[in-house]
Design a protein around this motif. Sequence first.
Motif, PDB file in Angstrom:
ATOM      1  N   ASP A  87      72.136  45.080 128.798  1.00 60.28           N
ATOM      2  CA  ASP A  87      73.296  44.222 128.541  1.00 60.28           C
ATOM      3  C   ASP A  87      73.146  43.618 127.151  1.00 60.28           C
ATOM      4  N   ALA A  88      74.157  43.808 126.303  1.00 61.98           N
ATOM      5  CA  ALA A  88      74.045  43.406 124.898  1.00 61.98           C
ATOM      6  C   ALA A  88      73.854  41.906 124.739  1.00 61.98           C
ATOM      7  N   THR A  89      74.532  41.114 125.564  1.00 56.73           N
ATOM      8  CA  THR A  89      74.394  39.653 125.466  1.00 56.73           C
ATOM      9  C   THR A  89      72.996  39.202 125.842  1.00 56.73           C
ATOM     10  N   THR A  90      72.451  39.799 126.896  1.00 60.72           N
ATOM     11  CA  THR A  90      71.088  39.465 127.309  1.00 60.72           C
ATOM     12  C   THR A  90      70.092  39.852 126.231  1.00 60.72           C
ATOM     13  N   ALA A  92      70.686  40.036 123.002  1.00 67.12           N
ATOM     14  CA  ALA A  92      70.837  39.086 121.898  1.00 67.12           C
ATOM     15  C   ALA A  92      70.124  37.773 122.204  1.00 67.12           C
ATOM     16  N   ASN A  93      70.232  37.318 123.449  1.00 73.79           N
ATOM     17  CA  ASN A  93      69.529  36.099 123.843  1.00 73.79           C
ATOM     18  C   ASN A  93      68.012  36.278 123.788  1.00 73.79           C
ATOM     19  N   TRP A  94      67.539  37.473 124.179  1.00 74.90           N
ATOM     20  CA  TRP A  94      66.108  37.766 124.132  1.00 74.90           C
ATOM     21  C   TRP A  94      65.599  37.711 122.693  1.00 74.90           C
ATOM     22  N   ASN A  96      67.021  36.109 120.173  1.00 73.74           N
ATOM     23  CA  ASN A  96      67.114  34.727 119.676  1.00 73.74           C
ATOM     24  C   ASN A  96      65.957  33.873 120.164  1.00 73.74           C
ATOM     25  N   ASN A 133      70.352  47.916 121.837  1.00 79.86           N
ATOM     26  CA  ASN A 133      70.841  46.536 121.903  1.00 79.86           C
ATOM     27  C   ASN A 133      69.934  45.572 121.143  1.00 79.86           C
ATOM     28  N   ALA A 137      70.892  43.408 117.803  1.00 78.50           N
ATOM     29  CA  ALA A 137      70.712  41.955 117.763  1.00 78.50           C
ATOM     30  C   ALA A 137      69.842  41.539 116.578  1.00 78.50           C
ATOM     31  N   SER A 140      71.971  41.799 113.496  1.00 79.25           N
ATOM     32  CA  SER A 140      72.930  40.690 113.445  1.00 79.25           C
ATOM     33  C   SER A 140      72.268  39.396 112.996  1.00 79.25           C
TER      34      SER A 140
END
Length: 329
Positions: A87-90, A92-94, A96, A133, A137, A140
Amino acid sequence: MIAILLLLGILSFTQIELTGAEVGVCYGRNGDNLPKSQQQVIDLYKSNGITRMRIYDPDQATLQALKGSNIELILDVPKAQLQSLTDATTAANWVNTNIKAYSPDVKFKYIAVGNEVEPNDGYSNYVLQAMQNIQNAINSANLQIKVSTAIKTDLVASPAYPPDSGVFSDAAINYIRPIIKFLVSNGSPLLANVYPYFAYKDNPSIGLDYSLFTKQDKNDAGYTNLFDAILDALYAALEKEGANNVNVVVSESGWPSAGNVGATVENAGTYYKNLISHVKRGTVKRPNGPIETYLFAMFDEDLKMGDESEKHFGVFNPDRSPKYQLSFN
């Protein structure tokens, strides 16, 4: 105070200066008698001039201790987290939480998305998407970190002799081919765990001298050691997939001091000493070294599962004294 001075004297005598040899050391924590403080471990790396490290999960205490250390890091994504990172959002959170929050104070070099994931393992379905992913991230966040995965060299069909005949096995090809395309498109290396010991254990007729870098004469394929033969078979397999420019980073290599055939303190000390010297150079196929290599491992890990020898790969004892009389100058 005397004990402290004695320990410092031992560390000075066996000082490990690894930068020129492109050698790091893996820091595994699968033991119940290891140094309690990650800061103690980082200090041990620094006092011995070890400038590269691999860790197998984003342990926050280790990352905190690494701040300002100037130690370059391979950070692993554990298998258990692979599915969630599709999951791309997960993802990105990882990034960050575990990378961006510590950068640039921690020098992340590579992210290893999975370690030795088998092609027929259910986790293999998640590796490529998680890699993509995490790389997205990282991009980005404007970070310059390469994403890869760490493989076992048995993804190359056996026997791979001569090494130029190396090719990925039928069982592995559908798994590894899209990963190779990702590495090519992103300019990332392939991480590979290279263990002459296990090849020797399974087939002692290979020869201890060929496995420990002590063989003097070349075999009919032009090799004096098994490490180079394994690595060049992997390079040959990559070339057959059009990945001539993908570099291989040896993300693990070591020899146990106990637990099975050939596993002695003498053999392990010989292997580590000769490996560190050898990787300053290249292989037969890729002669222009050095070979970026990570010793496995910093400490013995008494809670490791599997063969008894798995518990005895440490370069240092749990009390932080050196297991071998090694000089890397």
